[in-house]
Design an enzyme around this catalytic site. Structure first.
Site, PDB file in Angstrom:
ATOM      1  N   HIS A   9       0.825  -1.209   0.000  1.00  0.00           N
ATOM      2  CA  HIS A   9       0.000   0.000   0.000  1.00  0.00           C
ATOM      3  C   HIS A   9       0.861   1.262   0.000  1.00  0.00           C
ATOM      4  O   HIS A   9       2.022   1.257   0.419  1.00  0.00           O
ATOM      5  CB  HIS A   9      -0.923   0.007   1.220  1.00  0.00           C
ATOM      6  CG  HIS A   9      -0.196   0.015   2.530  1.00  0.00           C
ATOM      7  ND1 HIS A   9       0.367   1.153   3.069  1.00  0.00           N
ATOM      8  CD2 HIS A   9       0.076  -0.982   3.405  1.00  0.00           C
ATOM      9  CE1 HIS A   9       0.950   0.861   4.209  1.00  0.00           C
ATOM     10  NE2 HIS A   9       0.793  -0.432   4.443  1.00  0.00           N
ATOM     11  N   GLU A  87      -1.559  -6.911   7.586  1.00  0.00           N
ATOM     12  CA  GLU A  87      -0.207  -6.687   8.090  1.00  0.00           C
ATOM     13  C   GLU A  87       0.051  -7.565   9.312  1.00  0.00           C
ATOM     14  O   GLU A  87      -0.884  -8.076   9.943  1.00  0.00           O
ATOM     15  CB  GLU A  87      -0.045  -5.197   8.444  1.00  0.00           C
ATOM     16  CG  GLU A  87       1.280  -4.783   9.057  1.00  0.00           C
ATOM     17  CD  GLU A  87       2.482  -5.070   8.181  1.00  0.00           C
ATOM     18  OE1 GLU A  87       2.831  -6.269   8.056  1.00  0.00           O
ATOM     19  OE2 GLU A  87       3.084  -4.120   7.648  1.00  0.00           O
ATOM     20  N   LYS A  98       7.596   4.867  16.991  1.00  0.00           N
ATOM     21  CA  LYS A  98       8.738   3.946  16.974  1.00  0.00           C
ATOM     22  C   LYS A  98       9.957   4.523  17.691  1.00  0.00           C
ATOM     23  O   LYS A  98      10.664   3.801  18.410  1.00  0.00           O
ATOM     24  CB  LYS A  98       9.083   3.577  15.526  1.00  0.00           C
ATOM     25  CG  LYS A  98       7.996   2.757  14.848  1.00  0.00           C
ATOM     26  CD  LYS A  98       8.297   2.498  13.381  1.00  0.00           C
ATOM     27  CE  LYS A  98       7.156   1.737  12.725  1.00  0.00           C
ATOM     28  NZ  LYS A  98       7.380   1.536  11.272  1.00  0.00           N
ATOM     29  N   GLY A 183       3.701  -4.503   4.109  1.00  0.00           N
ATOM     30  CA  GLY A 183       5.130  -4.789   4.081  1.00  0.00           C
ATOM     31  C   GLY A 183       5.490  -6.185   4.539  1.00  0.00           C
ATOM     32  O   GLY A 183       6.199  -6.921   3.845  1.00  0.00           O
TER      33      GLY A 183
END
Length: 245
Positions: A9, A87, A98, A183
């Site tokens: 995406h 995902e 993160k 991913g």
């Protein structure tokens, strides 16, 4: 020869904010919308067409697929959505920044959670508002089927189950297939198709919204693979840069 197109995406709002996303249903950023339009234009310019499409039940992958197919005048083809193409589930990390998480737990620990294939992040609890059990899109799942966290091995297991039951038969029947996903989902497929080692998949990065083409033999073994740009195949080892679209 069979061709399969994989596409991650476009950039999501939480990609932009550097947050762990997982199963959280965030949308595309403005840049992600542009990336999806560009991917559709690339595929159309290179003469690609599709008979069927597969995607997850998360809007960033679904919307990317819608835009790609719209750009290709293929909005009418069948689209199959399945949670098994979601995902990787990042458990209690979902929604966290993160960088801030790395400061709290240490960069090495966060790297292990993100990149090792068999270490799960901290799990959600069943009373956590982020737990998806009451989400109607998962109502057909039994309680034990719905993850509270996942490592890459867990993700690969469900992705490959769907590959063997749905996608592989479609390819073998002669249908031209595109998969719009995520991913780690695509990393799982690439690991399987290319028979990558654990070390090989740890360093594998999948760029947002760049068409990745696999040429397969009749047994779905890879002959070669490459990324596509407006100018055609990209030389091995190179990843094309996005243009404003």
């Amino acid at each position: 020869m069979i061709k399969l197109v994989l596409i991650r995406h476009g950039q999501s709002l939480w990609n932009l904010e550097n947050r762990f996303t997982g199963w959280t249903d965030v949308d595309l950023s403005e840049n992600g919308l542009s990336e999806a339009r560009e991917a559709g234009a690339i595929l159309k310019k290179n003469g690609y067409t599709f008979d069927v499409a597969y995607t997850s039940v998360l809007k960033r992958a679904i919307r990317t697929l819608w835009i790609v197919l719209h750009e290709m005048d293929l909005a009418w083809i069948p689209v199959h959505k399945c949670w098994k193409l979601n995902e990787r589930h990042y458990g209690a990390l979902q929604g966290l920044n993160k960088d801030e998480t790395a400061k709290k737990y240490g960069e090495e620990q966060v790297h292990i959670w993100r990149r090792s294939i068999d270490v799960r992040p901290p799990a959600l609890t069943e009373d956590d508002p982020r737990y998806e059990m009451n989400d109607p899109r998962y109502k057909a799942l039994k309680k034990g089927e719905l993850p509270l966290t996942e490592c890459l091995v867990d993700t690969e297991k469900r992705v490959l189950a769907y590959w063997h039951s749905e996608i592989a038969p479609s390819l073998k029947s002669g249908e031209k297939v595109i998969i719009s996903s995520h991913g780690n989902t695509i990393r799982s497929l690439v690991k399987y198709l290319d028979n990558l080692s654990s070390d090989g998949v740890v360093s594998l990065n999948i760029p947002t919204s760049i068409p990745l083409v696999y040429e397969l033999d009749d047994n779905l073994r890879p002959i070669r693979h490459y990324y596509l740009s407006m100018d055609g195949e990209v030389p091995e080892g190179e990843i094309p840069k996005h243009i404003s679209f």
